[in-house]
Scaffold this motif. Structure first.
Motif: not given
Lengths: 227, 216
Positions: A120, A124, A129, A133, A136-138, A141-142, A218-219
């Motif tokens: 992952q 990224a 990224m 980034q 915050w986005s990888i 959330p995971q 969301t996932r």
């Protein structure tokens, strides 16, 4: 054995009990988010921070996790009073809860960050990224999605732990129970009711937190599979 | 020392002694009740399974201070003279049996299924299979989380202060009322708790790492 239960106090002390339930909920709700934020910050500090920060965070986590919450509360409440900072019992209770939950969720979130597959992060990086980034986005959330069941349990334990705050005169549900008991002398009956109320609160909190997880991830909502 | 006399520190140590006594009683009681709970949780009979699961959910959904109060007032309605130590020990037993039962259930289930099947192929009865094949392996898996839970037991004995049991927290509270040196006294109490709990935490973590290395 001819013990006769008497639940008439439910009628006469209704408003006290309701205000106790309210205070318990308030303590919980106010402490969850700051506790989680503090925990996440500590997890990041311990994993990626400079050496001194890692040491500081480790000391904080170990100190909190190896001493009882009630001692931490007394330390904060009576200690700060001696220093001249009168912050009031409710604030002391919230601060103690945030500090306590922060240490526990830091360990949980650390496990989450470490469990993210390397691919992952490499992917990224390949997408150019930035570090920010990626976080915050990888990563965030995971990590949160991986460990949210453990976080839910931790927050429920925190809700249950608010029950000692009556020791510093924050009259939450357990404290109200003690008052009612000392007036009616029906200690067993009163605390059976209090126990049932806590069970209901714990169930409700679990449902709410799982609902919040469905909203936040969301996932998870779309695929309904564990990460 | 720091405005608190040696005698007063001795008072804290006395409280710490009772904290350890209560922790041991809670752990022993929790083991005696928790093991059947764990076995009931994995049993195939739906009645045992339901009842034990309900028991665990109940205990885990009620705060320990409230359990302490229920036991404390519950014992007294039977006309027994309530000793805070007895009430606290019963409450700690209830509390730790639910958590230990859940922990050990996980440990038994963590033994690979093929071990059960192999035992069956060797024509072992289900009791033999459990005692000679599954239990030794499950025990090894169970050591780190059990030691880790011991830390929780030691810390949670502090809740017995609500029913007035004389333990480390209670003695610190009394001393604070007498001397009003909260920083010194609660720091000392925290250090004593830390001295009991930290070695246990470390031990649990080391054991877990060793277990992972062996399995890897």
């Amino acid at each position: 054995m001819d013990y006769v239960f008497d639940f008439s106090f439910l009628e006469s002390f209704r408003s006290e009990i309701i205000s106790g339930v309210r205070l318990t909920i308030l303590l919980t709700v106010v402490s969850i988010l700051p506790g989680f934020a503090l925990g996440t910050a500590c997890a990041v500090g311990r994993l990626y921070g400079p050496r001194w920060l890692q040491t500081a965070v480790t000391i904080y986590i170990e100190a909190i996790r190896n001493t009882p919450l009630i001692i931490q509360v007394f330390w904060l409440f009576f200690g700060l009073a001696v220093l001249g900072a009168r912050i009031g019992p409710f604030n002391a209770a919230v601060i103690a809860l945030v500090i306590n939950t922060g240490a526990y969720s830091a360990e949980i979130m650390r496990a989450g960050f470490q469990a993210i597959p390397k691919g992952q992060l490499e992917a990224a990086n390949c997408l150019a990224m930035t570090r920010r980034q990626i976080f915050w986005s990888i990563q965030l959330p995971q990590a949160a999605e991986l460990v949210y069941p453990a976080l839910v349990s931790q927050f429920i334990l925190m809700m249950l732990a608010t029950s000692i705050m009556s020791q510093i005169s924050v009259e939450e549900l357990t404290g109200v129970g003690y008052q009612v008991q000392s007036i009616t002398f029906r200690g067993f009956d009163v605390y059976l009711v209090i126990a049932v109320l806590y069970l209901a609160l714990a169930t409700m909190l679990r449902l709410c937190l799982h609902g919040a997880a469905q909203l936040a991830f969301t996932r998870l909502r779309k695929l309904r599979t564990p990460l | 020392m720091l405005g608190v006399s040696i005698d007063q520190y001795g008072f804290l140590v006395q409280g710490a002694f009772w904290t350890i006594v209560l922790s041991l009683m809670g752990f022993v009681g929790g083991t005696i009740v928790g093991l059947p709970v764990a076995l009931a949780r994995i049993s195939r009979g739906w009645f045992l399974c339901r009842v034990s699961s309900a028991y665990v959910q109940f205990v885990q959904g009620i705060p320990l201070p409230v359990i302490m109060f229920v036991v404390y007032f519950g014992v007294s309605i039977y006309g027994f003279d309530v000793n805070a130590l007895v009430a606290a020990a019963i409450a700690m037993t209830l509390y730790s049996s639910a958590y230990l039962g859940e922990i050990w259930k996980g440990c038994i289930q963590a033994v690979p299924k093929t071990q059960w099947e192999a035992g069956e192929c060797l024509a072992l009865t289900s009791v033999q299979r459990f005692i000679y094949v599954i239990l030794p392996q499950a025990l090894r898996i169970a050591v780190p989380p059990t030691v880790g839970f011991l830390v929780q037991i030691v810390k949670n004995t502090s809740y017995s202060v609500v029913i007035g049991f004389f333990d480390l927290t209670y003695s610190a509270k009394i001393l604070n009322n007498a001397t009003f040196k909260p920083f010194v006294i609660f720091t000392a109490a925290a250090l004593i708790y830390f001295a009991i709990c930290f070695p246990l935490s470390r031990y649990a973590r080391r054991f877990e790492l060793r277990l992972h290395r062996r399995n890897a």
